[in-house]
Design a protein around this motif. Structure first.
Motif, PDB file in Angstrom:
ATOM      1  N   SER A 115       1.221  -1.645   0.216  1.00 20.02           N
ATOM      2  CA  SER A 115       0.177   0.048   0.039  1.00 20.02           C
ATOM      3  C   SER A 115       1.206   1.800  -0.117  1.00 20.02           C
ATOM      4  N   PRO A 116       0.707   1.829  -0.829  1.00 22.04           N
ATOM      5  CA  PRO A 116      -0.149   2.180  -2.228  1.00 22.04           C
ATOM      6  C   PRO A 116       0.124   0.701  -3.086  1.00 22.04           C
ATOM      7  N   SER A 128      -4.238   2.664  -2.475  1.00 19.15           N
ATOM      8  CA  SER A 128      -4.227   2.736  -1.147  1.00 19.15           C
ATOM      9  C   SER A 128      -4.823   1.718  -0.833  1.00 19.15           C
ATOM     10  N   GLU A 147       5.119   0.407   2.276  1.00 11.71           N
ATOM     11  CA  GLU A 147       4.879   1.464   1.946  1.00 11.71           C
ATOM     12  C   GLU A 147       6.110   2.498   0.313  1.00 11.71           C
ATOM     13  N   ILE A 169       4.700   5.211  -0.691  1.00 10.59           N
ATOM     14  CA  ILE A 169       4.225   6.143   0.390  1.00 10.59           C
ATOM     15  C   ILE A 169       4.445   7.461   0.361  1.00 10.59           C
ATOM     16  N   SER A 187       1.666   9.246  -1.908  1.00  8.79           N
ATOM     17  CA  SER A 187       0.404   8.530  -1.030  1.00  8.79           C
ATOM     18  C   SER A 187      -0.075  10.227  -0.615  1.00  8.79           C
ATOM     19  N   GLN A 226      -1.884   9.430   1.744  1.00  8.31           N
ATOM     20  CA  GLN A 226      -2.277   8.463   3.234  1.00  8.31           C
ATOM     21  C   GLN A 226      -0.330   8.683   4.043  1.00  8.31           C
ATOM     22  N   ASP A 264      -2.067   6.479  -6.155  1.00  5.58           N
ATOM     23  CA  ASP A 264      -1.193   7.006  -5.198  1.00  5.58           C
ATOM     24  C   ASP A 264       0.044   6.543  -5.035  1.00  5.58           C
TER      25      ASP A 264
END
Length: 350
Positions: A152-153, A160, A181, A184, A187, A189, A290
């Motif tokens: 994630s993403p 995500s 990640e 990340i 993102s 998030q 993301d």
């Protein structure tokens, strides 16, 4: 659900006495090194690389600690994230007995490393919205499930994963939840690194290959409890990160502002490229991303892939991947590269 790290470890790892290198045994300052059978006369290079590097990369970890907001004792550095993934299997999964949960479509190295280590993979596909199927994961678990991998993403979809769903896994699974990640930085998030004190079974993977532009240096990061990091350090080769990489990474980490500008530019170009592609009638869907790439579902995906290759433009054909039928994964390039891509796609569909 209580988490017991010792019960997860393979017996041979519990009893493993790690190799003690010369640099592990000596602490402090010295001017004469006659302990490691190195070449005392130097290197045939402008910079001397005749001495073994710091086996635990203390200076790099201290610098990363300030940037990431994570204590150095909670950081592991690997030869790419692939080394961290491999160590997870070797530390926690007994071959031919234990299993891990994968959630396709996802990063392919989790399965490759499982196969290398002779560990069963149980696949629970993401939903049509590329989110976790929590009920399916619960059904797939058994007493021999040691790890759940979540990207994630996500790669290759770019979206995500709902953080509440990841927290549900962390709270209800007695094994390790690995959150990859790698993307990340692109993102909105928040990174799960901020949740490390809350979840002792959490392992987070990141990399300097994407936003930091250091793919050629092969430096992967893992964040976890001090106890899990100690397991990683017990298993890794003595000098897994070479001195040249450590030196160049330290230099790169001084340029946070440059990297942040690249991230902003990449995100802006991602939106611009997505909008340009949406204007092409043969483009059926673009998954909200993301990451620094987009997953595009379009007509004649495989034919378009071959056409672009012949034009010297390389994207990733994901049309044979679960839930990604008819899709190409396109990395966000420079404005000039993105414009060239659009021109060639328009030419293909004429």
């Amino acid at each position: 659900m209580s988490f017991n790290l010792t019960s997860l470890l393979r017996d041979n790892i519990k009893n493993l006495v790690p190799y003690s290198s010369a640099r592990d045994e000596f602490k402090g300052d010295a001017s004469v090194f006659l302990d490691a059978n190195e070449n005392s006369f130097g290197s045939p290079l402008p910079h001397d690389y005749n001495r073994y590097p710091d086996p635990l990369q203390h200076r790099v970890k201290e610098k990363l600690s300030k940037i990431k907001g994570v204590p150095a004792e909670n950081i592991f550095l690997g030869n790419g994230s692939d080394e961290a993934i491999d160590i997870l299997y070797r530390a926690f999964c007994t071959p031919k007995l234990d299993n891990v949960i994968l959630v396709p479509p996802t990063y392919g190295m989790y399965e490759v490393s499982a196969n290398i280590n002779d560990v069963e993979t149980r696949k629970v596909n993401l939903t049509k919205d590329f989110q976790l199927d929590l009920d399916g994961i619960a059904e797939a678990l058994d007493v021999h499930t040691k790890i759940i991998f979540v990207c994630s993403p996500n790669n290759p979809t770019g979206n995500s994963i709902n953080p509440i769903d990841i927290e549900t896994l962390l709270l209800n699974f007695k094994g390790l939840v690995v959150v990859d990640e790698a993307y990340i930085n692109y993102s909105k998030q928040k990174s799960f690194t901020h949740s490390l004190p809350e979840f002792p079974n959490l392992v987070i993977l990141q990399t300097l290959s994407k936003a930091w532009g250091l793919a050629a240096l092969r430096l992967g990061l893992a964040f976890a409890s001090k106890e899990i990091i100690q397991v990683f350090n017990k298993i890794k080769p003595p000098y897994n990160i070479n001195q040249a990489t450590q030196d160049l990474v330290l230099e790169a980490l001084e340029n946070v502002d440059v990297v942040n500008e690249w991230i902003k530019t990449t995100v802006a170009e991602r939106e611009e490229l997505s909008n340009r592609l949406k204007a092409i009638s043969q483009v059926e869907h673009i998954t909200p991303s993301d990451a620094n790439f987009i997953l595009v579902k379009l007509a004649q995906a495989q034919e378009l892939y071959g056409f672009l290759v012949n034009k010297g433009i390389i994207v990733r054909d994901r049309s044979k991947v679960t839930l990604c039928e008819g899709c190409l994964r396109i990395t966000i390039g420079t404005k000039v590269e993105n414009e060239r891509l659009i021109e060639e796609i328009q030419q293909f569909y004429k």
